[in-house]
Design an enzyme around this catalytic site. Structure first.
Site, mmCIF file in Angstrom:
data_model
loop_
_atom_site.group_PDB
_atom_site.id
_atom_site.type_symbol
_atom_site.label_atom_id
_atom_site.label_comp_id
_atom_site.label_asym_id
_atom_site.label_seq_id
_atom_site.Cartn_x
_atom_site.Cartn_y
_atom_site.Cartn_z
ATOM 1 N N THR A 172 0.829 -1.212 0.000
ATOM 2 C CA THR A 172 0.000 0.000 0.000
ATOM 3 C C THR A 172 0.864 1.263 0.000
ATOM 4 O O THR A 172 0.707 2.140 -0.856
ATOM 5 C CB THR A 172 -0.906 0.005 1.259
ATOM 6 N N VAL A 173 1.806 1.348 0.949
ATOM 7 C CA VAL A 173 2.586 2.586 1.081
ATOM 8 C C VAL A 173 3.587 2.712 -0.069
ATOM 9 O O VAL A 173 3.741 3.788 -0.665
ATOM 10 C CB VAL A 173 3.296 2.650 2.451
ATOM 11 N N ALA B 3 13.447 19.689 -3.475
ATOM 12 C CA ALA B 3 14.609 18.953 -2.956
ATOM 13 C C ALA B 3 15.912 19.533 -3.493
ATOM 14 O O ALA B 3 16.976 19.344 -2.905
ATOM 15 C CB ALA B 3 14.504 17.480 -3.343
ATOM 16 N N LYS C 266 6.970 1.824 12.459
ATOM 17 C CA LYS C 266 6.922 2.274 13.868
ATOM 18 C C LYS C 266 7.431 1.233 14.837
ATOM 19 O O LYS C 266 8.090 1.544 15.830
ATOM 20 C CB LYS C 266 5.502 2.696 14.239
ATOM 21 N N GLY D 72 -8.768 -1.993 4.829
ATOM 22 C CA GLY D 72 -7.299 -1.896 4.786
ATOM 23 C C GLY D 72 -6.710 -0.952 5.819
ATOM 24 O O GLY D 72 -5.547 -0.571 5.708
ATOM 25 N N GLU E 63 -3.798 -3.208 10.968
ATOM 26 C CA GLU E 63 -2.514 -3.872 10.793
ATOM 27 C C GLU E 63 -2.752 -5.308 10.347
ATOM 28 O O GLU E 63 -3.844 -5.857 10.534
ATOM 29 C CB GLU E 63 -1.756 -3.900 12.133
ATOM 30 N N LYS F 154 3.838 4.120 18.575
ATOM 31 C CA LYS F 154 3.879 5.514 18.130
ATOM 32 C C LYS F 154 4.105 6.462 19.321
ATOM 33 O O LYS F 154 4.847 7.437 19.222
ATOM 34 C CB LYS F 154 2.579 5.862 17.407
ATOM 35 N N GLY G 278 -3.072 5.009 5.279
ATOM 36 C CA GLY G 278 -3.474 5.044 3.874
ATOM 37 C C GLY G 278 -2.286 5.286 2.972
ATOM 38 O O GLY G 278 -1.258 5.826 3.400
#
Ligand code: HSE
Length: 435
Positions: free
Chosen positions: A13-14, A33, A103, A185, A188, A203, A301
């Protein structure tokens, strides 16, 4: 334009979000950048037909990415603490910078990883590890540097907040909402991490370490989940003017130590953070110069998390022409300046309490309970008692106590719970005014 060559481990996903956002906004991102951000190598265990991987080297072994001389920055997005840790250490030791959204990895192994990064004069960045796209790490580490942070309280698990919101708004039950959160989704891979508070504890320890300048101590976070919250507690809380939220709380009790705790919490419904609903996250920070300030947004997300990952990559890109020690220190305090504060055990924590007793409906019960509280010096701030339903001999009795040391509440409950008029285990939810 010079380049920053990125190696991406994990195209879930990420990872997919990072690819898409980098591509969509590449002109602005590169301009910000001062370098061209270029993904040169990714690791993937299967085909990703929906992603555009043209011109990118693909390996099945993520270690090939971590050790590739054609990679300047390893972006670790596979999660977990075993292989991810090996990859990150290998990359740091090979002189590569690391960006991670992991995390658990930072909370449990951050001290070791930061030391390796320092030794090899590279940086390890983890904005995406806490509260998804909300730039809370930058806020604490950079934006608020002038302040002494008194406490912070966060809704830092979207799944838990989604479940509590649905229970309150629609009267749905816990299991039913959890199944939906999994299907959407948010949860975890192992949803106990969400509902038992482990994800939030990961976290919180990161936020607390930056806020107070101390090494990460994940094993010292008191952690309680939301799986025991009953619909009637949501209703009684409302009646008393509160909402139940699953909070991570870190408080500096000056000269005593630091509280670090994750648990369901009643908070006044008038607070902005009480109105953070669904899968959204929010972190409220109380500090001396700025006062109370609230950060709100998407805590999970693909693209929100990608937003945080890319901000770390851009930071690294901007710093590449500087001296290595020009990096912002991993926890915001210079090397050697972290303090070993005492982390207070939960018994030493001080807060108000919501208590729900289920008691036999007969004379003397209320007075017995009130006497135990009075003898222990615990003040009762509010009280609700209902008439029994027609076919029942017991009634719910709800109390709000004043702020009290946890060990005193435990003592009171121990004296009350063994009475024969008690029908069920007493429900206790901590209460915070967040003022
Ligand atoms: N499972 C996490 C949540 C995802 O629900 O907040 C982001 O860390």
């Amino acid at each position: 334009m010079k380049q920053v060559k990125l190696g991406l481990c994990g195209l879930g996903t990420v990872g997919g979000g990072v690819l898409n956002v980098l591509k969509r906004n590449q002109i602005d991102i590169n301009a910000r950048a001062g370098r061209e951000l270029l993904i040169t190598h990714v690791s993937a265990r299967r085909e990703y037909p929906h992603l555009d991987l043209n011109g990118i080297k693909i390996s099945t072994n993520p270690m090939d990415v971590a050790l590739d001389p054609d990679v300047d920055v390893l972006v670790e997005l596979i999660g977990g603490t075993t292989l991810a840790k090996e990859l990150v250490i290998a990359a740091l030791k090979a002189g590569k910078h690391v960006v991670t959204a992991n995390k658990a990895l930072i909370a449990e192994h951050g001290n070791e990883l930061f030391a390796i990064a320092l030794e090899h004069q590279v940086s390890i960045a983890y904005e995406a590890a806490v509260a998804g796209g909300i730039p809370i790490i930058q806020v604490l580490r950079e934006g608020l540097v002038a302040n002494k942070i008194e406490w912070l309280a966060g809704i830092i698990n979207g799944t838990g907040n989604f479940i509590l919101t649905e229970m309150r708004d629609k009267g749905r039950d816990f299991e039913d909402v959890l199944r939906e959160a999994q299907a959407l989704g948010y949860a975890e891979a192992d949803p106990t991490f969400d509902v038992e508070g482990i994800d939030a504890a990961h976290k919180l320890v990161i936020l607390a370490s930056i806020a107070f300048g101390m090494p990460l101590q994940f094993d010292k976070v008191y952690t309680e989940g939301i799986s025991k919250i009953a619909p009637e507690d949501v209703v009684f809380a409302e009646e008393l003017g509160y909402r139940i939220k699953h909070l991570g709380i870190a408080r500096n009790r000056t000269n005593k130590g630091i509280e670090m705790r994750v648990h369901p919490t009643l908070i006044p419904e008038s607070r902005l953070i009480a109105n953070v609903n669904g899968v959204k996250n929010a972190v409220l920070v109380k500090c001396d110069a700025l006062g109370a300030n609230l950060y709100y947004g998407a805590g999970a997300g693909a693209e929100p998390t990608a937003s945080a990952v890319i901000s770390d990559i851009v930071d690294i890109g901007r710093s590449l022409d500087n001296e290595a020690d020009a990096f912002v220190p991993a926890l915001g305090f210079s090397s050697g300046k972290l303090c070993d504060f005492t982390i207070l055990p939960i018994e030493e924590v001080e807060c108000a309490n919501y208590l729900r007793f289920s008691v036999l409906d007969r004379p003397g019960v209320l007075s017995h309970i009130a006497t135990v509280f009075s003898d222990l010096g615990i003040s009762i701030e509010a009280l609700i008692q209902r008439e029994p339903l027609e076919d029942q001999d017991h009634v719910p009795l709800i109390m709000l106590t004043a702020v009290t040391e946890e060990k005193r509440i435990n003592k009171a409950l121990a004296q009350i719970e063994n009475q024969e008029f008690i029908r069920q285990q007493v429900v206790r939810i901590r209460v915070e005014s967040l003022k």
